[in-house]
Design a protein around this motif. Structure first.
Motif, PDB file in Angstrom:
ATOM      1  N   ASN A 192       5.689  28.864  14.142  1.00 18.85           N
ATOM      2  CA  ASN A 192       5.750  27.936  13.009  1.00 18.85           C
ATOM      3  C   ASN A 192       4.578  28.093  12.036  1.00 18.85           C
ATOM      4  N   ALA A 193       3.391  28.374  12.559  1.00 20.04           N
ATOM      5  CA  ALA A 193       2.228  28.484  11.655  1.00 20.04           C
ATOM      6  C   ALA A 193       2.407  29.650  10.680  1.00 20.04           C
ATOM      7  N   ALA A 194       2.998  30.750  11.144  1.00 23.56           N
ATOM      8  CA  ALA A 194       3.267  31.887  10.239  1.00 23.56           C
ATOM      9  C   ALA A 194       4.333  31.493   9.212  1.00 23.56           C
ATOM     10  N   LEU A 195       5.369  30.785   9.681  1.00 16.35           N
ATOM     11  CA  LEU A 195       6.455  30.370   8.776  1.00 16.35           C
ATOM     12  C   LEU A 195       5.960  29.348   7.755  1.00 16.35           C
ATOM     13  N   ALA A 196       4.913  28.610   8.135  1.00 17.20           N
ATOM     14  CA  ALA A 196       4.334  27.627   7.218  1.00 17.20           C
ATOM     15  C   ALA A 196       3.390  28.282   6.215  1.00 17.20           C
ATOM     16  N   SER A 197       2.895  29.468   6.560  1.00 22.53           N
ATOM     17  CA  SER A 197       1.909  30.136   5.707  1.00 22.53           C
ATOM     18  C   SER A 197       2.565  31.050   4.677  1.00 22.53           C
ATOM     19  N   ILE A 198       3.628  31.717   5.079  1.00 16.42           N
ATOM     20  CA  ILE A 198       4.240  32.746   4.238  1.00 16.42           C
ATOM     21  C   ILE A 198       5.704  32.384   3.971  1.00 16.42           C
ATOM     22  N   PRO A 199       5.992  31.850   2.782  1.00 14.40           N
ATOM     23  CA  PRO A 199       7.350  31.353   2.491  1.00 14.40           C
ATOM     24  C   PRO A 199       8.427  32.418   2.693  1.00 14.40           C
ATOM     25  N   GLN A 248       1.395  25.799  16.299  1.00 10.31           N
ATOM     26  CA  GLN A 248       0.420  24.889  15.686  1.00 10.31           C
ATOM     27  C   GLN A 248      -0.569  25.602  14.780  1.00 10.31           C
ATOM     28  N   ALA A 249      -0.877  26.880  15.066  1.00 12.13           N
ATOM     29  CA  ALA A 249      -1.892  27.547  14.247  1.00 12.13           C
ATOM     30  C   ALA A 249      -1.896  29.060  14.429  1.00 12.13           C
ATOM     31  N   TRP A 250      -2.502  29.707  13.432  1.00 13.48           N
ATOM     32  CA  TRP A 250      -2.708  31.162  13.419  1.00 13.48           C
ATOM     33  C   TRP A 250      -4.219  31.374  13.327  1.00 13.48           C
ATOM     34  N   THR A 267      -4.501  32.352   7.325  1.00 17.85           N
ATOM     35  CA  THR A 267      -5.693  31.590   7.709  1.00 17.85           C
ATOM     36  C   THR A 267      -5.958  30.432   6.743  1.00 17.85           C
ATOM     37  N   SER A 268      -5.735  30.634   5.428  1.00 14.82           N
ATOM     38  CA  SER A 268      -6.032  29.522   4.501  1.00 14.82           C
ATOM     39  C   SER A 268      -5.093  28.340   4.741  1.00 14.82           C
ATOM     40  N   VAL A 269      -3.892  28.628   5.208  1.00 12.53           N
ATOM     41  CA  VAL A 269      -2.944  27.562   5.567  1.00 12.53           C
ATOM     42  C   VAL A 269      -2.826  27.468   7.096  1.00 12.53           C
ATOM     43  N   GLY A 270      -2.497  28.588   7.707  1.00 17.53           N
ATOM     44  CA  GLY A 270      -2.066  28.599   9.115  1.00 17.53           C
ATOM     45  C   GLY A 270      -3.144  28.274  10.131  1.00 17.53           C
ATOM     46  N   SER A 271      -4.410  28.428   9.750  1.00 17.41           N
ATOM     47  CA  SER A 271      -5.455  28.116  10.742  1.00 17.41           C
ATOM     48  C   SER A 271      -5.802  26.635  10.728  1.00 17.41           C
ATOM     49  N   LYS A 272      -5.228  25.910   9.745  1.00 15.85           N
ATOM     50  CA  LYS A 272      -5.619  24.502   9.597  1.00 15.85           C
ATOM     51  C   LYS A 272      -4.697  23.572  10.364  1.00 15.85           C
ATOM     52  N   GLY A 273      -4.513  23.923  11.616  1.00 13.86           N
ATOM     53  CA  GLY A 273      -3.712  23.102  12.505  1.00 13.86           C
ATOM     54  C   GLY A 273      -4.243  23.245  13.908  1.00 13.86           C
ATOM     55  N   GLY A 274      -3.682  22.441  14.782  1.00 14.48           N
ATOM     56  CA  GLY A 274      -4.066  22.483  16.189  1.00 14.48           C
ATOM     57  C   GLY A 274      -3.217  21.459  16.899  1.00 14.48           C
ATOM     58  N   ALA A 275      -3.028  21.617  18.193  1.00 17.23           N
ATOM     59  CA  ALA A 275      -2.127  20.712  18.906  1.00 17.23           C
ATOM     60  C   ALA A 275      -2.680  19.296  18.956  1.00 17.23           C
ATOM     61  N   ASP A 276      -1.812  18.352  18.664  1.00 17.33           N
ATOM     62  CA  ASP A 276      -2.148  16.938  18.849  1.00 17.33           C
ATOM     63  C   ASP A 276      -0.989  16.361  19.659  1.00 17.33           C
ATOM     64  N   VAL A 277      -1.000  16.672  20.932  1.00 13.86           N
ATOM     65  CA  VAL A 277       0.129  16.364  21.798  1.00 13.86           C
ATOM     66  C   VAL A 277      -0.005  14.942  22.321  1.00 13.86           C
ATOM     67  N   ARG A 278       1.104  14.235  22.287  1.00 17.08           N
ATOM     68  CA  ARG A 278       1.083  12.825  22.686  1.00 17.08           C
ATOM     69  C   ARG A 278       2.124  12.538  23.747  1.00 17.08           C
ATOM     70  N   SER A 279       1.855  11.540  24.528  1.00 14.81           N
ATOM     71  CA  SER A 279       2.836  11.088  25.515  1.00 14.81           C
ATOM     72  C   SER A 279       3.921  10.302  24.780  1.00 14.81           C
ATOM     73  N   THR A 280       4.982   9.950  25.473  1.00 12.13           N
ATOM     74  CA  THR A 280       6.115   9.286  24.827  1.00 12.13           C
ATOM     75  C   THR A 280       5.717   7.960  24.177  1.00 12.13           C
ATOM     76  N   ASP A 281       4.658   7.323  24.690  1.00  9.10           N
ATOM     77  CA  ASP A 281       4.210   6.076  24.061  1.00  9.10           C
ATOM     78  C   ASP A 281       3.211   6.316  22.926  1.00  9.10           C
ATOM     79  N   GLY A 282       3.057   7.583  22.519  1.00  3.14           N
ATOM     80  CA  GLY A 282       2.237   7.881  21.351  1.00  3.14           C
ATOM     81  C   GLY A 282       0.755   8.083  21.642  1.00  3.14           C
ATOM     82  N   LYS A 283       0.384   8.015  22.910  1.00  2.58           N
ATOM     83  CA  LYS A 283      -1.013   8.173  23.290  1.00  2.58           C
ATOM     84  C   LYS A 283      -1.410   9.659  23.242  1.00  2.58           C
ATOM     85  N   LYS A 341       7.734  26.386   5.883  1.00  8.08           N
ATOM     86  CA  LYS A 341       7.889  25.232   6.776  1.00  8.08           C
ATOM     87  C   LYS A 341       6.628  24.379   6.688  1.00  8.08           C
ATOM     88  N   PRO A 342       6.753  23.079   7.004  1.00  8.25           N
ATOM     89  CA  PRO A 342       5.517  22.285   7.143  1.00  8.25           C
ATOM     90  C   PRO A 342       4.777  22.676   8.419  1.00  8.25           C
TER      91      PRO A 342
END
Ligand code: TNX
Length: 530
Positions: free
Chosen positions: A282-289, A202-204, A224-240, A298-299
């Motif tokens: 994933n955050a590293a793969l999203a930051s450095i093509p 989710q993040a670096w 950090t300019s890309v990879g730190s701008k994330g964080g877990a938004d974990v949801r249950s199967t019903d999307g909560k 990666k997104p």
């Protein structure tokens, strides 16, 4: 449930709080007895006599005690007088054979004296003295005494040299001040290691400078300019959403990280930084093509999905990247360990996984550091002295590496994972590793020497706070306390001195202390909190 006496009526009654003194210390010391002499009293004219190497610990203690007592408490190196606290670092200060972290404490009559071979032991002895003083010593503003401590002799040292707590700042960021608050809290229970899980899908969270030597032309600032701008938004199967808000964003500059390391050091806590890989990247793969085989970034991905990401273990760029990151991290980290993760590499073939470790372990060694990895990494032959952090799965590969000179940090998920719900009603937390009775007694009543391990194979224990659902320090405190106190005592106190009922009684008076410290603990039922 083992914590309470079942009375004749069938109602469970929590164990009574022991009277002030050596019987309520946490963690329980190796040896402690009340001498029956006159208690020690800290007064307005008291000083802290802390010559030479004892000085920093003296300054720390003075800082603590001045706030609540309102006394001047000068730190000096003069001759002790009646009413002084005396801190001494000298050979033979600790119990024989326990120079690293052991101490002796003698209180009564004229002085309270802590002796140790090293400042770390002195610091632990000071934590013991702190608990012998009244709970209001934790107040941040002056309150009235008297500030007495039972006359006693304590001779103490840890069972294990590695006593850790992990914070997952990748799934949800914690500020430097929040981390310092956690450090202050764990130090009083003689925890000596803070493991920082700095990177994940989710993040670096750590700034890395682009080095002068950069053959593949990678832009490390994107971590950090890309990879730190994330964080877990974990949801249950019903999307909560399972967290009270999405995971917090942010990162540590290298100066921030140095600040954490130095604050930890002043509390004799070693920081163990983790750069997870080859999965959880994933955050590293999203930051450095260029880290991706197709050269396309990666997104970012805030979900709680695990095991889907992998570094390209066959690409030289991957190792150029790791060398850069680990070199900077090693330079920022005075402690001897670098944690390289290695967990849940579900989309990396076994051969590629082994190859990754064969190439990454020498980078760590070449930087003069000792590797730690999650137990999956025991599939590879590890350099002697490496540490394996056991969380779940087969012990056989771990034992194989232990036979070759590795040691083990025990973090069995079902017992030491602080992100697990206490009960089904717990509003935050996960429950994959523990469900039902996951309170402090469950984290207490076990022996880390098990599953074919011998005492000497175990480096220690660690309680891990994963943060998919944990936002900010109050929630971290609430999941951590009282369970991390259990794990701290498991790491410190000899197995045959530990008893869950006795521990329950000793937890009770910590309620006031933690409250005064601003630690948002969970007042677990079963403890008669005072
Ligand atoms: C498993 S423990 C993980 C983490 C999760 C945790 C949640 C380990 C080595 N991997 O990535 O955050 O479960 O409880």
């Amino acid at each position: 449930d083992g914590l309470a006496v079942v009375t004749a009526t069938g109602a469970a009654e929590p164990a009574a709080t022991p009277p002030p003194g050596v019987d309520r210390l946490v963690p329980k010391p190796v040896a402690a007895r009340a001498t029956g002499g006159t208690p020690f009293t800290l007064g307005a004219a008291s000083r802290i006599v802390a010559p030479g190497a004892a000085r920093p610990v003296g300054d720390y203690l003075a800082g603590l005690l001045r706030r609540s007592t309102g006394y001047r408490l000068p730190v000096t190196s003069g001759t002790p007088q009646s009413g002084d606290i005396v801190l001494e670092v000298a050979a033979g200060g600790a119990p024989a054979g326990h120079a690293d972290e052991g101490y002796t404490l003698v209180t009564g009559g004229e002085t309270a004296t802590v002796r140790a071979d090293r400042p770390a032991g002195l610091f632990h002895g000071v934590q013991t003295l702190r608990q012998l003083l009244p709970a209001w010593v934790e107040s941040r503003r002056p309150v009235d005494g008297p500030w007495t401590a039972q006359a006693a002799v304590v001779s103490d040292y840890p069972r294990f040299g590695y006593r850790g707590v992990m914070l997952d700042v990748a799934r949800s960021f914690l500020t430097v001040d929040e981390v310092k608050h956690y450090l202050d809290g764990i130090a009083q229970f003689k925890v000596n290691t803070l493991h920082l899980h700095l990177t994940d899908d989710q993040a670096w969270r750590l700034a890395v400078d682009t080095p002068a030597e950069n053959p593949s032309g990678l832009d490390y600032t994107a971590l950090t300019s890309v990879g730190s701008k994330g964080g877990a938004d974990v949801r249950s199967t019903d999307g909560k959403p399972l967290g009270t808000e999405p995971g917090r964003r942010g990162f540590y500059t290298q100066d921030d990280y140095r600040d954490i390391v130095s604050y930890a050091g002043s509390r004799f806590i070693t920081v163990v930084p983790e750069i997870d890989g080859p999965s959880h990247t994933n955050a590293a793969l999203a930051s450095i093509p260029q880290l991706n085989p197709d050269g396309v970034a990666k997104p970012m991905n805030d979900t709680g999905e695990v095991g889907y990401s992998t570094l390209d273990t066959r690409s030289p760029t991957t190792y150029e990247f790791l060398r850069t990151v680990l070199t900077q991290l090693a330079a920022l980290t005075p402690g001897r360990y670098l944690h390289i993760g290695g967990d849940e590499a579900h989309v990396t073939s076994h051969d590629d996984y082994l190859d990754y470790l064969r190439r990454t372990l020498p980078i760590v060694g070449g930087l003069g550091k000792t590797a730690i990895g999650w137990n999956e990494y025991a599939a590879a032959d590890l350099p002697a002295g490496s540490l394996i952090q056991y969380w779940k799965g087969p012990m056989a590969p771990v034992l194989t590496q232990v036979a070759r000179g590795a040691k083990v940090i025990m973090s069995p998920a079902a017992i030491t994972y602080l992100d697990q719900k206490y009960t089904a009603d717990t509003p935050i937390g996960l429950s994959w590793a523990c469900s039902g009775g996951c309170d402090y007694d469950h984290s207490y009543d076990w022996n880390p020497v098990r599953d074919g391990l011998r005492e000497a194979d175990v480096a220690g224990v660690e309680a891990a706070l994963w943060s998919e659902t944990v936002r900010g320090i109050d929630q971290a405190d609430w999941l951590g306390y009282p369970r991390l106190v259990s794990v701290a005592e498991v790491g410190w106190t000899p197995q045959d001195r530990r008893d869950v009922r006795d521990f329950t009684a000793r937890l009770a008076p910590l309620g006031t202390r933690l409250t005064l410290q601003g630690v948002d603990f969970r007042p677990s039922p079963g403890v008669r909190w005072t």
